[in-house]
Design an enzyme around this catalytic site. Structure first.
Site, PDB file in Angstrom:
ATOM      1  N   LYS A 112      45.047  46.200  63.517  1.00 29.37           N
ATOM      2  CA  LYS A 112      44.015  46.700  64.425  1.00 29.37           C
ATOM      3  C   LYS A 112      43.656  45.690  65.515  1.00 29.37           C
ATOM      4  CE  LYS A 112      42.352  50.103  61.249  1.00 29.37           C
ATOM      5  NZ  LYS A 112      43.374  49.946  60.189  1.00 29.37           N
TER       6      LYS A 112
HETATM    7  C1  LIG Z   1      44.082  51.095  59.701  1.00 30.17           C
HETATM    8  C2  LIG Z   1      45.124  50.852  58.725  1.00 30.17           C
HETATM    9  C3  LIG Z   1      46.009  51.869  58.320  1.00 30.17           C
HETATM   10  C4  LIG Z   1      45.893  53.285  58.826  1.00 30.17           C
HETATM   11  O1  LIG Z   1      46.190  53.393  60.197  1.00 30.17           O
HETATM   12  P1  LIG Z   1      45.896  54.764  60.971  1.00 30.17           P
HETATM   13  O2  LIG Z   1      46.074  54.417  62.403  1.00 30.17           O
HETATM   14  O3  LIG Z   1      44.476  55.133  60.644  1.00 30.17           O
HETATM   15  O4  LIG Z   1      46.880  55.785  60.474  1.00 30.17           O
HETATM   16  C5  LIG Z   1      46.998  51.548  57.416  1.00 30.17           C
HETATM   17  N1  LIG Z   1      47.122  50.319  56.907  1.00 30.17           N
HETATM   18  C6  LIG Z   1      46.298  49.312  57.258  1.00 30.17           C
HETATM   19  C7  LIG Z   1      46.490  47.970  56.635  1.00 30.17           C
HETATM   20  C8  LIG Z   1      45.270  49.525  58.185  1.00 30.17           C
HETATM   21  O5  LIG Z   1      44.466  48.531  58.545  1.00 30.17           O
END
Ligand SMILES: *Cc1c(COP(=O)(O)O)cnc(C)c1O
Length: 369
Positions: A112
């Site tokens: 993120k």
């Molecule tokens: C946010 C996240 C996800 C999910 O991603 P999306 O964009 O919501 O599908 C999966 N794995 C990790 C480690 C994350 O931080």
């Protein structure tokens, strides 16, 4: 570049609106009115470019007049230059035709960071221009809150309020969130689950007067600016491997994998996108059998994917319905009313042209680790 809501009743919006609002006024999600196209030359040029250059090229396709490519390049250099790997999103080869894309070189180790870090810069710039302040409210099971705080703690015009379930985030994440010296960051440990945190945030956003008074905004993965920033590593990865590539994407809210789909739509040769879920497998069932029906959220060892209703899936439905707003509204209200929706064979086939899926059980996950 203009944007429309998937539900069609919010009028057209520009990038600044989309960035600040997140969700469209009619409850739908913003989509670009049409898909910009990169040429074969653009793609070839990316092979020799640094991550920040590719980021500026991709994001400039979506920012319209709000940000020039030069401005984006300056921001991207600042943001990605601080990652702890020179390639920003390096690939490690693990098999003859398999690579791992390392999306953990940002300040909080969560993928993120890739979007959140640049979002902080975009907010600062737009809010300065508009002489405006906003308050970001986020519910988190760990990753999103930590990444948001890290990205926004120095934004002069942004207050951040993060709700996490007490005792249910990892200790590292708890410290990243709560050991920040910034008067603009407020952490609230909620005596309850992530869903309880989410319910509180939803109830705040449901109060239109309060939202307006407090200038509330969100940074969850429905924000188009985040998706635009996440398209970038699909391009850099494909450029270094060469040729059509398939991506297996751990999926929760369908944000990251939809960024891959968007990358394909603007010209990247992606063959398949594999939606990888844990035992919360609603997307797997939808893609395999056309059966979009949430069951209770199961607690797993991969909590970032413990999601049932994936907000961004509405964007894919909108595309496979050939952007028919009426049809989409109809389907979403059936879903609201009956708690389930069935995809037609034609829709499933269209999704299947690009998407595959797989659900891993807790045992399989543990064995693989
Ligand atoms: C946010 C996240 C996800 C999910 O991603 P999306 O964009 O919501 O599908 C999966 N794995 C990790 C480690 C994350 O931080």
């Amino acid at each position: 570049m203009k944007y429309v809501s998937t539900r069609g009743a919010a009028g057209s919006a520009n990038f600044e609106d989309v960035l600040l609002k997140g969700l469209a006024g009619d409850g739908g999600l913003f989509m670009p009115t049409s898909w910009p196209q990169l040429s074969a030359n653009d793609l070839t040029a990316m092979r020799d470019q640094a991550y920040a250059d590719v980021a500026a090229t991709i994001m400039a396709l979506f920012t319209g007049e709000a940000f020039s490519r030069e401005k984006l390049l300056e921001m991207a250099r600042g943001v990605y230059g601080a990652f702890d790997h020179g390639d920003v999103a390096p690939l490690t080869q693990v098999g003859e035709e398999d690579w791992i894309l390392e999306l953990y070189h940002g300040p909080t180790l969560a993928f993120k960071d890739f979007a959140m870090q640049i979002l902080g810069r975009l907010f600062d710039d737009v809010l300065e221009r508009r002489n405006q302040r906003i308050t970001i409210v986020v519910a988190t099971s760990g990753d999103t809150g930590a990444a948001a705080i890290e990205a926004l703690k120095h934004c002069k015009r942004v207050n951040v309020v993060v709700l996490h379930p007490q005792g249910r985030v990892s200790e590292v994440q708890r410290r990243i969130m709560t050991c920040v010296e910034s008067g603009q960051v407020t952490n609230i440990a909620v005596d309850g689950s992530f869903d309880d945190c989410q319910a509180i945030v939803k109830s705040l956003f449901a109060d239109a007067v309060f939202v307006d008074e407090m200038q509330l905004s969100g940074v969850n993965s429905i924000n188009w600016a985040r998706l635009a920033a996440q398209m970038v590593y699909y391009f850099t990865a494909t450029a270094s491997v060469g040729g059509p590539v398939s991506f297996v994407v751990p999926t929760g809210n369908f944000g990251d994998v939809f960024a891959g789909y968007a990358a394909k739509r603007i010209g990247l040769p992606i063959s398949k996108l594999v939606v990888a879920t844990n035992s919360n497998d609603i997307l797997h069932r939808a893609i395999q059998h056309g059966d979009y029906k949430p069951s209770g959220v199961a607690k797993t060892s991969s909590p970032s994917m413990d999601i049932q209703v994936a907000s961004n899936f509405e964007r894919l439905l909108f595309e496979v319905m050939d952007r028919d707003h009426e049809e989409l509204i109809d389907r979403m209200s059936t879903f609201q009313r009956e708690g389930a929706m069935t995809l037609s064979v034609a829709e499933r086939d269209r999704i299947g042209e690009t998407f595959q899926s797989y659900a891993a059980s807790e045992d399989q996950t543990a064995t693989e680790i």
